[in-house]
Motif scaffolding. Sequence first.
Motif, PDB file in Angstrom:
ATOM      1  N   ASN A  75       0.831  -1.209   0.178  1.00 52.26           N
ATOM      2  CA  ASN A  75       0.046   0.060  -0.005  1.00 52.26           C
ATOM      3  C   ASN A  75       0.892   1.193   0.189  1.00 52.26           C
ATOM      4  O   ASN A  75       0.622   2.269   0.766  1.00 52.26           O
ATOM      5  N   THR A  76       2.046   1.332  -0.751  1.00 49.93           N
ATOM      6  CA  THR A  76       2.756   2.421  -1.008  1.00 49.93           C
ATOM      7  C   THR A  76       2.964   2.734  -2.562  1.00 49.93           C
ATOM      8  O   THR A  76       2.995   2.027  -3.476  1.00 49.93           O
ATOM      9  N   ILE A  77       3.294   4.147  -2.694  1.00 49.95           N
ATOM     10  CA  ILE A  77       3.482   4.424  -3.980  1.00 49.95           C
ATOM     11  C   ILE A  77       5.231   4.539  -4.022  1.00 49.95           C
ATOM     12  O   ILE A  77       5.598   5.082  -3.360  1.00 49.95           O
ATOM     13  N   PHE A  78       6.013   3.973  -4.916  1.00 49.55           N
ATOM     14  CA  PHE A  78       7.189   3.542  -5.385  1.00 49.55           C
ATOM     15  C   PHE A  78       7.838   4.828  -6.314  1.00 49.55           C
ATOM     16  O   PHE A  78       7.065   4.838  -7.252  1.00 49.55           O
ATOM     17  N   MET A  79       8.735   5.675  -5.832  1.00 49.25           N
ATOM     18  CA  MET A  79       9.248   6.791  -6.650  1.00 49.25           C
ATOM     19  C   MET A  79      10.552   6.322  -6.856  1.00 49.25           C
ATOM     20  O   MET A  79      11.605   6.499  -5.901  1.00 49.25           O
ATOM     21  N   CYS A  80      10.721   6.090  -8.142  1.00 52.48           N
ATOM     22  CA  CYS A  80      12.442   6.368  -8.364  1.00 52.48           C
ATOM     23  C   CYS A  80      12.825   7.713  -9.086  1.00 52.48           C
ATOM     24  O   CYS A  80      11.866   8.457  -9.490  1.00 52.48           O
ATOM     25  N   ILE A  81      14.084   8.111  -8.978  1.00 55.61           N
ATOM     26  CA  ILE A  81      14.537   9.396  -8.939  1.00 55.61           C
ATOM     27  C   ILE A  81      15.883   9.241 -10.123  1.00 55.61           C
ATOM     28  O   ILE A  81      16.249   8.273 -10.587  1.00 55.61           O
ATOM     29  N   GLY A  82      15.984  10.554 -10.681  1.00 55.49           N
ATOM     30  CA  GLY A  82      17.143  10.551 -11.409  1.00 55.49           C
ATOM     31  C   GLY A  82      16.962  11.128 -12.589  1.00 55.49           C
ATOM     32  O   GLY A  82      15.948  12.005 -12.637  1.00 55.49           O
ATOM     33  N   LYS A  83      17.255  10.916 -13.650  1.00 62.00           N
ATOM     34  CA  LYS A  83      16.785  11.457 -15.217  1.00 62.00           C
ATOM     35  C   LYS A  83      15.375  11.469 -15.507  1.00 62.00           C
ATOM     36  O   LYS A  83      14.912  12.163 -16.067  1.00 62.00           O
ATOM     37  N   SER A  84      14.969  10.255 -14.905  1.00 60.71           N
ATOM     38  CA  SER A  84      13.436   9.928 -15.102  1.00 60.71           C
ATOM     39  C   SER A  84      12.702   9.692 -13.995  1.00 60.71           C
ATOM     40  O   SER A  84      12.848   8.685 -13.477  1.00 60.71           O
ATOM     41  N   ILE A  85      11.993  10.509 -13.274  1.00 67.11           N
ATOM     42  CA  ILE A  85      11.444  10.404 -12.077  1.00 67.11           C
ATOM     43  C   ILE A  85      10.264   9.616 -12.504  1.00 67.11           C
ATOM     44  O   ILE A  85       9.139  10.115 -13.070  1.00 67.11           O
ATOM     45  N   SER A  86       9.891   8.465 -11.878  1.00 63.87           N
ATOM     46  CA  SER A  86       8.690   7.572 -12.179  1.00 63.87           C
ATOM     47  C   SER A  86       8.276   7.082 -10.896  1.00 63.87           C
ATOM     48  O   SER A  86       8.758   6.859 -10.093  1.00 63.87           O
ATOM     49  N   SER A  87       6.916   6.457 -10.953  1.00 60.57           N
ATOM     50  CA  SER A  87       6.038   5.968 -10.077  1.00 60.57           C
ATOM     51  C   SER A  87       5.371   4.805 -10.542  1.00 60.57           C
ATOM     52  O   SER A  87       5.164   4.612 -11.557  1.00 60.57           O
ATOM     53  N   GLY A 103      12.815   5.155 -15.717  1.00 60.18           N
ATOM     54  CA  GLY A 103      13.668   5.186 -14.349  1.00 60.18           C
ATOM     55  C   GLY A 103      13.537   3.804 -13.674  1.00 60.18           C
ATOM     56  O   GLY A 103      14.265   3.331 -12.745  1.00 60.18           O
ATOM     57  N   LEU A 104      12.294   3.291 -13.849  1.00 58.56           N
ATOM     58  CA  LEU A 104      11.949   1.984 -13.204  1.00 58.56           C
ATOM     59  C   LEU A 104      12.668   0.897 -13.859  1.00 58.56           C
ATOM     60  O   LEU A 104      12.790  -0.466 -13.203  1.00 58.56           O
ATOM     61  N   TYR A 105      12.933   0.871 -15.061  1.00 58.73           N
ATOM     62  CA  TYR A 105      13.813  -0.221 -15.684  1.00 58.73           C
ATOM     63  C   TYR A 105      14.710  -1.102 -14.991  1.00 58.73           C
ATOM     64  O   TYR A 105      14.665  -2.190 -14.968  1.00 58.73           O
ATOM     65  N   GLN A 106      15.431  -0.339 -14.185  1.00 65.00           N
ATOM     66  CA  GLN A 106      16.636  -1.035 -13.338  1.00 65.00           C
ATOM     67  C   GLN A 106      16.174  -2.056 -12.244  1.00 65.00           C
ATOM     68  O   GLN A 106      16.613  -2.733 -11.972  1.00 65.00           O
ATOM     69  N   TYR A 107      14.955  -1.770 -11.971  1.00 62.68           N
ATOM     70  CA  TYR A 107      14.355  -2.371 -10.925  1.00 62.68           C
ATOM     71  C   TYR A 107      13.242  -3.686 -11.327  1.00 62.68           C
ATOM     72  O   TYR A 107      12.702  -4.551 -10.492  1.00 62.68           O
ATOM     73  N   ILE A 108      13.115  -3.744 -12.875  1.00 66.51           N
ATOM     74  CA  ILE A 108      12.230  -4.584 -13.373  1.00 66.51           C
ATOM     75  C   ILE A 108      12.872  -6.056 -13.075  1.00 66.51           C
ATOM     76  O   ILE A 108      13.739  -6.504 -13.291  1.00 66.51           O
ATOM     77  N   PRO A 109      11.679  -7.020 -12.398  1.00 73.09           N
ATOM     78  CA  PRO A 109      11.948  -8.669 -12.431  1.00 73.09           C
ATOM     79  C   PRO A 109      12.125  -8.957 -13.765  1.00 73.09           C
ATOM     80  O   PRO A 109      11.532  -8.435 -14.740  1.00 73.09           O
ATOM     81  N   SER A 110      12.827 -10.119 -14.045  1.00 76.36           N
ATOM     82  CA  SER A 110      12.951 -10.650 -15.364  1.00 76.36           C
ATOM     83  C   SER A 110      11.733 -11.195 -15.965  1.00 76.36           C
ATOM     84  O   SER A 110      11.532 -10.996 -17.311  1.00 76.36           O
ATOM     85  N   ALA A 111      10.667 -11.699 -15.042  1.00 77.28           N
ATOM     86  CA  ALA A 111       9.421 -11.968 -15.840  1.00 77.28           C
ATOM     87  C   ALA A 111       8.742 -10.968 -16.361  1.00 77.28           C
ATOM     88  O   ALA A 111       7.884 -11.402 -17.307  1.00 77.28           O
TER      89      ALA A 111
END
Length: 371
Positions: A104-116, A150-158
């Motif tokens: 129940n949280t919103i994940f925010m990645c930062i850097g060149k592309s801030i994405s949620s 920005g989220l790509y680095q956290y993506i599971p292989s699936a």
Amino acid sequence: MKINKTIFVGILFIIIAGVIFISDVLNPIVHPITHLFLMGSSKGKDIIFFGLMGALLISTQLFKDFKIDSDKYLKITLVLGSITLTLGILLEVLFRYRMGIGLNTIFMCIGKSISSTSILHTHLLKSIFGEFVTNLIGPFINTEINTGVGLYQYIPSAAKLIILLIPITGVTLLLALRNKRTVQTVLLSFFGCCLLIGALDGGLFSTPAITGICGVFLMLRNGKCIEEIVDYIAGIDKNICDRCKIIPPFKNFKNLIVVLIKRYLPCIVAALIIILRFSIAVIGANTEYYEVDVANPTDNLELNNFSIENVSHSENKTVYIMNSNYNEMELLNDLKVPLNNSCDYYTVSWNIFSYLEPNHPITNMYHSLKN
């Protein structure tokens, strides 16, 4: 191939997509319309919608003599779309389990592309598409278009396997559009676009996904009836068969209930998904305070402009407890400035009630039930 009305409209849609891509001149006209079914709309989703809608309409006029069982492919589209949307949510759950963050949280990645990303509006599959497009035409992408890379680095292989279902669903949709009359062609193209966009950007609980999957279901169950009703209204054909009437013939009250459920099942499914979405949002809401978890913050990080009630530190995380008076969206946007390039990522607990006025009856009822 002759340029008929359908092809002309398709070409017009593609031109609109191109104009939106290179300028903002159409934004005041387009956004008020597309935000109704694209969940707030955005420049990127508008481009995809008009471009895809145009391509689908044009495709219906190609190889018209190619005879296939389009209803069979419509069923396959519905199944593939449902599987894709469901796997998208399960992917979000897997991602959070691996990252050790709450559902129940919103994940925010930062850097060149801030994405949620969140359970209620996932952007994980979007980040894969964004990575591909950025590598392909990165220099030409307007800064207003959030590709979610920005989220790509956290993506599971699936996720890289799941996203393959989206183009496959697009192919079955193309085949499902074969040999359809005008009304069914236009409506199915529209719902199909919403389905593909929702699967890519937002997930099962997003407005385009609900509109798309339930619309495709509606066309599968009642497409011919809708065609007859439109013909009746337009004066083309003043006859409507019994099975296409608002309340079809029935033998008794029990039979009436069964008939109505079968007829309006797509609407019932849409209502259930919407109820589930808001149930998750309400159950997961934290109305007492916002919890902001900052991963690996820099030593000079300061959040002095926020109403902070408590701060706790651990080896690789700082937890801020903030006043619940903030509007959720405003808090997310305001946190981007001080936290950008000041941590690895951060999460924010959600509060759907923050979008209501203070002491709103719904909020008061929620607190009464909770207590």
